[in-house]
Each structure stands twice: as C-alpha cells, then as structure tokens.
Design a protein around this motif. Sequence first.
Motif, PDB file in Angstrom:
ATOM      1  N   GLY A  55      49.259  42.567  16.832  1.00 54.18           N
ATOM      2  CA  GLY A  55      48.448  43.019  15.703  1.00 54.18           C
ATOM      3  C   GLY A  55      46.952  42.896  15.934  1.00 54.18           C
ATOM      4  N   ARG A  56      46.535  41.965  16.769  1.00 49.87           N
ATOM      5  CA  ARG A  56      45.102  41.791  17.015  1.00 49.87           C
ATOM      6  C   ARG A  56      44.579  42.734  18.094  1.00 49.87           C
ATOM      7  NH1 ARG A  56      42.769  36.974  15.201  1.00 49.87           N
ATOM      8  NH2 ARG A  56      44.088  36.149  13.565  1.00 49.87           N
ATOM      9  N   GLY A  57      45.495  43.336  18.818  1.00 50.14           N
ATOM     10  CA  GLY A  57      45.084  44.315  19.829  1.00 50.14           C
ATOM     11  C   GLY A  57      44.226  43.700  20.915  1.00 50.14           C
ATOM     12  N   GLY A  58      43.453  44.546  21.589  1.00 52.74           N
ATOM     13  CA  GLY A  58      42.525  44.039  22.606  1.00 52.74           C
ATOM     14  C   GLY A  58      43.237  43.548  23.849  1.00 52.74           C
ATOM     15  N   ALA A  59      42.643  42.573  24.503  1.00 50.82           N
ATOM     16  CA  ALA A  59      43.136  42.173  25.823  1.00 50.82           C
ATOM     17  C   ALA A  59      43.122  40.664  26.000  1.00 50.82           C
ATOM     18  CB  ALA A  59      42.259  42.815  26.902  1.00 50.82           C
ATOM     19  N   LEU A  60      44.181  40.144  26.624  1.00 54.69           N
ATOM     20  CA  LEU A  60      44.237  38.746  27.033  1.00 54.69           C
ATOM     21  C   LEU A  60      44.147  38.748  28.556  1.00 54.69           C
ATOM     22  CD1 LEU A  60      47.227  37.499  24.792  1.00 54.69           C
ATOM     23  CD2 LEU A  60      44.805  37.651  24.220  1.00 54.69           C
ATOM     24  N   LYS A  61      43.044  38.252  29.107  1.00 52.35           N
ATOM     25  CA  LYS A  61      42.829  38.353  30.553  1.00 52.35           C
ATOM     26  C   LYS A  61      42.611  36.989  31.180  1.00 52.35           C
ATOM     27  CE  LYS A  61      40.523  42.113  31.932  1.00 52.35           C
ATOM     28  NZ  LYS A  61      39.343  43.025  32.110  1.00 52.35           N
ATOM     29  N   SER A  62      42.958  36.874  32.457  1.00 51.36           N
ATOM     30  CA  SER A  62      42.622  35.680  33.225  1.00 51.36           C
ATOM     31  C   SER A  62      41.521  36.056  34.195  1.00 51.36           C
ATOM     32  CB  SER A  62      43.834  35.186  34.001  1.00 51.36           C
ATOM     33  OG  SER A  62      44.890  34.932  33.101  1.00 51.36           O
ATOM     34  N   SER A  63      40.728  35.075  34.559  1.00 49.94           N
ATOM     35  CA  SER A  63      39.589  35.356  35.425  1.00 49.94           C
ATOM     36  C   SER A  63      39.696  34.517  36.681  1.00 49.94           C
ATOM     37  CB  SER A  63      38.293  35.035  34.669  1.00 49.94           C
ATOM     38  OG  SER A  63      37.185  35.478  35.395  1.00 49.94           O
ATOM     39  N   TRP A  64      40.151  35.142  37.774  1.00 46.11           N
ATOM     40  CA  TRP A  64      40.188  34.439  39.061  1.00 46.11           C
ATOM     41  C   TRP A  64      38.797  34.547  39.659  1.00 46.11           C
ATOM     42  CZ3 TRP A  64      44.665  37.847  41.376  1.00 46.11           C
ATOM     43  CH2 TRP A  64      45.848  37.576  40.694  1.00 46.11           C
ATOM     44  N   TYR A  65      38.099  33.419  39.746  1.00 39.14           N
ATOM     45  CA  TYR A  65      36.794  33.443  40.418  1.00 39.14           C
ATOM     46  C   TYR A  65      35.859  34.456  39.754  1.00 39.14           C
ATOM     47  CZ  TYR A  65      34.225  32.459  44.820  1.00 39.14           C
ATOM     48  OH  TYR A  65      33.358  32.033  45.785  1.00 39.14           O
ATOM     49  N   GLY A  66      35.991  34.586  38.443  1.00 38.41           N
ATOM     50  CA  GLY A  66      35.118  35.525  37.744  1.00 38.41           C
ATOM     51  C   GLY A  66      35.302  36.966  38.184  1.00 38.41           C
ATOM     52  N   ASP A  67      36.490  37.290  38.720  1.00 42.81           N
ATOM     53  CA  ASP A  67      36.732  38.656  39.224  1.00 42.81           C
ATOM     54  C   ASP A  67      35.535  39.155  40.033  1.00 42.81           C
ATOM     55  OD1 ASP A  67      39.257  38.761  38.119  1.00 42.81           O
ATOM     56  OD2 ASP A  67      38.621  39.786  36.293  1.00 42.81           O
ATOM     57  N   CYS A  68      35.018  38.260  40.866  1.00 42.13           N
ATOM     58  CA  CYS A  68      33.810  38.629  41.610  1.00 42.13           C
ATOM     59  C   CYS A  68      34.151  39.311  42.931  1.00 42.13           C
ATOM     60  CB  CYS A  68      32.964  37.386  41.900  1.00 42.13           C
ATOM     61  SG  CYS A  68      33.577  36.326  43.230  1.00 42.13           S
ATOM     62  N   LEU A  69      33.167  39.983  43.466  1.00 48.34           N
ATOM     63  CA  LEU A  69      33.195  40.423  44.862  1.00 48.34           C
ATOM     64  C   LEU A  69      32.015  39.708  45.505  1.00 48.34           C
ATOM     65  CD1 LEU A  69      33.811  44.265  45.143  1.00 48.34           C
ATOM     66  CD2 LEU A  69      35.146  42.396  46.132  1.00 48.34           C
ATOM     67  N   PRO A  70      32.256  38.686  46.314  1.00 48.95           N
ATOM     68  CA  PRO A  70      31.140  37.909  46.846  1.00 48.95           C
ATOM     69  C   PRO A  70      30.065  38.772  47.501  1.00 48.95           C
ATOM     70  CG  PRO A  70      33.200  36.799  47.303  1.00 48.95           C
ATOM     71  CD  PRO A  70      33.566  38.120  46.711  1.00 48.95           C
ATOM     72  N   SER A  71      30.475  39.776  48.261  1.00 48.57           N
ATOM     73  CA  SER A  71      29.480  40.583  48.981  1.00 48.57           C
ATOM     74  C   SER A  71      28.595  41.386  48.018  1.00 48.57           C
ATOM     75  CB  SER A  71      30.179  41.534  49.958  1.00 48.57           C
ATOM     76  OG  SER A  71      31.128  42.301  49.253  1.00 48.57           O
ATOM     77  N   ARG A  72      29.100  41.701  46.850  1.00 53.15           N
ATOM     78  CA  ARG A  72      28.325  42.427  45.844  1.00 53.15           C
ATOM     79  C   ARG A  72      27.550  41.465  44.949  1.00 53.15           C
ATOM     80  NH1 ARG A  72      32.058  44.786  41.279  1.00 53.15           N
ATOM     81  NH2 ARG A  72      32.104  42.554  40.864  1.00 53.15           N
ATOM     82  N   ASP A  73      28.236  40.385  44.503  1.00 57.15           N
ATOM     83  CA  ASP A  73      27.684  39.555  43.430  1.00 57.15           C
ATOM     84  C   ASP A  73      26.775  38.418  43.903  1.00 57.15           C
ATOM     85  OD1 ASP A  73      29.038  41.176  41.683  1.00 57.15           O
ATOM     86  OD2 ASP A  73      30.763  39.848  41.473  1.00 57.15           O
ATOM     87  N   PHE A  74      27.066  37.798  45.057  1.00 59.39           N
ATOM     88  CA  PHE A  74      26.217  36.664  45.483  1.00 59.39           C
ATOM     89  C   PHE A  74      24.778  37.114  45.760  1.00 59.39           C
ATOM     90  CE2 PHE A  74      29.856  33.822  47.441  1.00 59.39           C
ATOM     91  CZ  PHE A  74      30.464  33.749  46.201  1.00 59.39           C
ATOM     92  N   PRO A  75      24.571  38.153  46.588  1.00 60.85           N
ATOM     93  CA  PRO A  75      23.182  38.547  46.850  1.00 60.85           C
ATOM     94  C   PRO A  75      22.470  39.003  45.576  1.00 60.85           C
ATOM     95  CG  PRO A  75      24.670  39.524  48.460  1.00 60.85           C
ATOM     96  CD  PRO A  75      25.526  38.930  47.380  1.00 60.85           C
ATOM     97  N   MET A  76      23.198  39.646  44.668  1.00 66.21           N
ATOM     98  CA  MET A  76      22.583  40.124  43.413  1.00 66.21           C
ATOM     99  C   MET A  76      22.113  38.928  42.570  1.00 66.21           C
ATOM    100  SD  MET A  76      23.679  40.512  39.927  1.00 66.21           S
ATOM    101  CE  MET A  76      25.456  40.714  39.878  1.00 66.21           C
ATOM    102  N   LEU A  77      22.978  37.913  42.427  1.00 65.08           N
ATOM    103  CA  LEU A  77      22.593  36.764  41.602  1.00 65.08           C
ATOM    104  C   LEU A  77      21.488  35.948  42.278  1.00 65.08           C
ATOM    105  CD1 LEU A  77      26.128  35.861  40.238  1.00 65.08           C
ATOM    106  CD2 LEU A  77      24.190  36.670  38.885  1.00 65.08           C
ATOM    107  N   ILE A  78      21.498  35.889  43.610  1.00 63.05           N
ATOM    108  CA  ILE A  78      20.409  35.196  44.325  1.00 63.05           C
ATOM    109  C   ILE A  78      19.088  35.945  44.101  1.00 63.05           C
ATOM    110  CG2 ILE A  78      19.496  34.712  46.657  1.00 63.05           C
ATOM    111  CD1 ILE A  78      21.470  32.580  45.733  1.00 63.05           C
ATOM    112  N   ASP A  79      19.128  37.273  44.113  1.00 67.92           N
ATOM    113  CA  ASP A  79      17.911  38.046  43.829  1.00 67.92           C
ATOM    114  C   ASP A  79      17.389  37.721  42.429  1.00 67.92           C
ATOM    115  OD1 ASP A  79      17.838  39.267  46.247  1.00 67.92           O
ATOM    116  OD2 ASP A  79      18.622  41.207  45.569  1.00 67.92           O
ATOM    117  N   LEU A  80      18.287  37.703  41.441  1.00 66.28           N
ATOM    118  CA  LEU A  80      17.863  37.403  40.065  1.00 66.28           C
ATOM    119  C   LEU A  80      17.292  35.985  39.982  1.00 66.28           C
ATOM    120  CD1 LEU A  80      20.758  39.015  37.960  1.00 66.28           C
ATOM    121  CD2 LEU A  80      18.437  39.884  38.280  1.00 66.28           C
TER     122      LEU A  80
END
Length: 363
Positions: free
Chosen positions: A296-321
């Motif tokens: 009845g509440r709809g939507g999504a129940l999700k689990s997050s393995w490692y923040g669903d990250c891609l290290p090669s995409r996300d690490f350099p981006m967060l280091i830049d920020l």
Amino acid sequence: MAYEVKGVVALSKGAPVTIETIIVPDPGPGEAVVDVQACGVCHTDLHYREGGINDEFPFLLGHEAAGVVSAVGEGVTNVAVGDYVILNWRAVCGECRACAAGKPWYCFNTHNAAQKMTLADGTELSPALGIGAFVEKTLVHSGQCTKVDPAAPPTAAGLLGCGVMAGVGAAINTGGVTRGNSVAVFGCGGVGDAAIAGAKLAGASTIIAVDIDDRKLEWARGMGATHTVNSQGTDPVEAIRALTGGFGVDVSIDAVGHPAVYEQAFYARDLAGTVVLVGVPNPTMEVTLPMIEVFGRGGALKSSWYGDCLPSRDFPMLIDLYLQGRFDLDAFVSETISLDAVEQAFEKMHNGDVLRSVVVFDK
Ligand SMILES: NC(=O)c1ccc[n+]([C@@H]2O[C@H](COP(=O)([O-])OP(=O)(O)OC[C@H]3O[C@@H](n4cnc5c(N)ncnc54)[C@H](O)[C@@H]3O)[C@@H](O)[C@H]2O)c1
Ligand SMILES: [Zn+2]
Ligand SMILES: [Zn+2]
C-alpha cells in the motif's frame, strides 16, 4: 621476496585485536602491493571482530584506506608503482551478468587478490572486505586501487574507501536524492553523517537526523542536517511526519542495520518513497512487516552495497569536490591514531565518542 610487516588481527571471536607480524607475498598476476598511509576504523571492522560477518578467523582488519602502490604484478595496467590510490572493496569484473547488463555497481563477481597474506606461522588471513589495511603494506587486486589526486591527504581520502562512500552513495546513488527532497537518516555515525552530507550535496531541502546520542545529533547538524530527533525520548516516525506536513520523507535511510530502526525508516517514509538499508544487520536479525503496508505504501525498499558506487567514477569526483572545498571530508576525522590503538578506537566508536578514528602510519 615476501614482505614482513605489522598488522592488526582479530584472532578469535570477540577477543581484543592484536598486532601481529604479517607476511605479504610479492604481487602475482593482476595484483598490487600498496604501502598504506592511512586507514579509518569502520564499524564493519568491529562486526568482523565480533563474528557478525562470518567465522573465517583470523581476520586482518582495516579496509578504509589510501596509500601508494609499491609493487605491481604481471599484466597490471590500471596503476603503476608510485600512484596514489584509494582502496576499494568492490573491484568490478566487467563480465558477470550485472556488468553485462550495464549495472557494474551491482557486480556479482568482484575481484580480490588471489594470493593470501599470512601470519608468520603460515596461517592464512581473511582480509576484511578483501582488503586488510591496518597494516604497513597490503596485497590487493589491482582493480581495488583507484588513482586519485595526491593533493588530498590520505586521512581524508581513505575515508572514501568505505564509510563515507557508502553513506554518500546510499543517499545519492541508491536513494536517488535530488534537489528539494526530504530525507531522514537513522544513525549518525560515519556512514549516516556521510548520507546527510550527500543529501545536502544533492540539494535536499529537509534533512532529518535521527540518533540516540545527542552528541551525534549535534555533529549531524554540522554535516547538513536541518532537523534532529533523539529517538530515545521521542517517537521518530511521528516526529518526522510532523516535520514533513504529516506525510513522511521522500527517502528514508537506515544507517544502523537493526530491525527496530528499519521499521522506523519504513514507516517514516512518504507514499511512493524509498527506504535504503545501508547499515549491516547481523545474520540472526529478522524484520516482520504487514504485507499490505509494503504494497500500500508503494515506492521502493532498497539495499545499498557500498553506496552502489563505481570507484573509478565516484572517488575522483568526490576528491575533486573535496579539493574545491565543497565536500568536507576532514569533518569526519575525529582523531588520528597509531596502529596499536585500534582496540581503544573500537571502544570509542562503541561509546559514541568519535565519528572516525584514522590510523596513520607515520605515528
Ligand atoms: N552497506 C555498506 O556498504 C556499508 C559500508 C560501511 C559500513 N556499513 C555499516 O553501516 C553501519 C554504520 O556504520 P558506522 O561506521 O557509521 O557506525 P557508527 O558506530 O559510527 O555509527 C552508528 C550510529 O548509530 C547510532 N545508533 C545506534 N543504535 C541506534 C538506534 N536504535 N537508533 C538510532 N541510532 C542508533 C549510534 O549512536 C551511532 O551514532 C554499520 O552497520 C556498518 O557495518 C555499511
Ligand atoms: Zn561483474
Ligand atoms: Zn567499512
């Protein structure tokens, strides 16, 4: 020639960790040896020591690390000796059915080193999350090394290797938080605070921090929480509804990993909202929910393995920020410690005295 170094080992379930001599083999094909410069103490290390992950003792603990590649094996092309890297615990294979389907962050066959590090007597070690980085040198699969800008100090950069990435990713990648959203984060340790910082980065306008410790709630405000709720004295579901016009939040994140907290996160969500589980439950935990509410509440129940990250995409981006002053990784570092202080750091974490203790190797 193998290397002989010092590392932090959990020899048996629940026993205090000890410093042992670790034998690190020369890197084989596809492997790399990394001189660890800094490694954060994550709650998952404590879960390992308590036998909450599996029984494959002895564990070489530590997995939230940055360092410099000191040797590479045959066929390694993504990194070279001297590269400054963050270690990751999900080196994607590029070939499994998740990778083939274009969703490599779900990779079902992530890579670790094929060889084992051992104790001096030859006992094979299980490295925490396939890394093992409370040690002067560690052996990993080369895919576990992500090159980033060396201008970022290792105390800050290493945190992206686990807790901070998991939290930021739980909000942005798994929860899909975007500008104007309302978000609740349950558990304001390193992971939960990173989810708060991630929600802020993504432009969420209401960010509600929930914890049972007022100090944690104060720190959460510093990370970007717009409201705080101490769930020990107050029903957090009612408090969150009151703060969101009676509806609940768009994205509700459990960064504790406990059935009671998961239930709170479930009911604190607006219709068609998303629940994200990033805290790690132990194998005995169970949740019971009325099925009609799940539907009845709809939507999504999700689990997050490692923040669903891609290290090669996300690490350099967060280091830049970080280097641009837009994402404050230093705020997560409560203290720097030496290798022999990991056991005390667990105690401080357990007592809620720190967000992150970070082992540095020149101490
Ligand atoms: N999914 C992943 O990839 C991933 C990665 C890293 C860590 N984790 C997990 O995330 C969780 C959090 O890790 P951490 O390093 O931030 O731990 P932490 O110990 O630093 O933080 C936990 C926080 O939860 C709070 N808390 C405890 N019980 C609570 C309750 N009933 N209600 C509200 N708050 C409560 C504590 O006060 C503390 O602030 C752990 O389970 C850890 O294993 C998951
Ligand atoms: Zn894969
Ligand atoms: Zn971790």
